[in-house]
Design a protein around this motif. Structure first.
Motif: not given
Length: 122
Positions: A16-41
């Motif tokens: 919603w914030t980005w307001n553009r299509p995104a890949t799972v990799r982009e989401v994972v990389d951004d989430l990992n800035k605040t907490r570690p999450l596996a790509y598969t999760t």
């Protein structure tokens, strides 16, 4: 409508914030800035959101691009509707809701009611 789970909400928040299509990799990389999450999760939860109808997806090369189906505001409105459905007295629930609003929010509500009222007239 069921409220989004914690990770579902975090994924949707980014999209919603980005307001553009995104890949799972982009989401994972951004989430990992605040907490570690596996790509598969993240991939699994994103796929669940897609299967629930929250996301659209389209291929770009080998990756899927995800886009929200509904806006953040539509999601919030659906949650409010569910809250009203929990009451046996919707008008009383609305009164309590409005009592907790700021003056600015009440003014925005009045404006929205006027706009909806104009749309309803033939």
């Amino acid at each position: 409508m069921r409220r989004l789970g914690e990770l579902e909400a975090e994924i949707m928040d980014r999209l919603w914030t980005w307001n553009r299509p995104a890949t799972v990799r982009e989401v994972v990389d951004d989430l990992n800035k605040t907490r570690p999450l596996a790509y598969t999760t993240v991939m699994t939860v994103t796929n669940i959101l897609y299967n629930k109808g929250w996301l659209l997806r389209g291929k770009q090369g080998r990756a899927w691009l995800y886009t929200p189906v509904r806006s953040r505001e539509a999601y919030a409105a659906a949650l409010m509707e569910d809250g009203l459905d929990a009451s046996r007295d919707r008008p009383a629930a609305l009164v309590h809701f409005v009592e907790n609003m700021t003056e600015e929010e009440q003014a925005a509500l009045r404006k929205a009611l006027r706009a909806v009222g104009r749309q309803a007239k033939p």
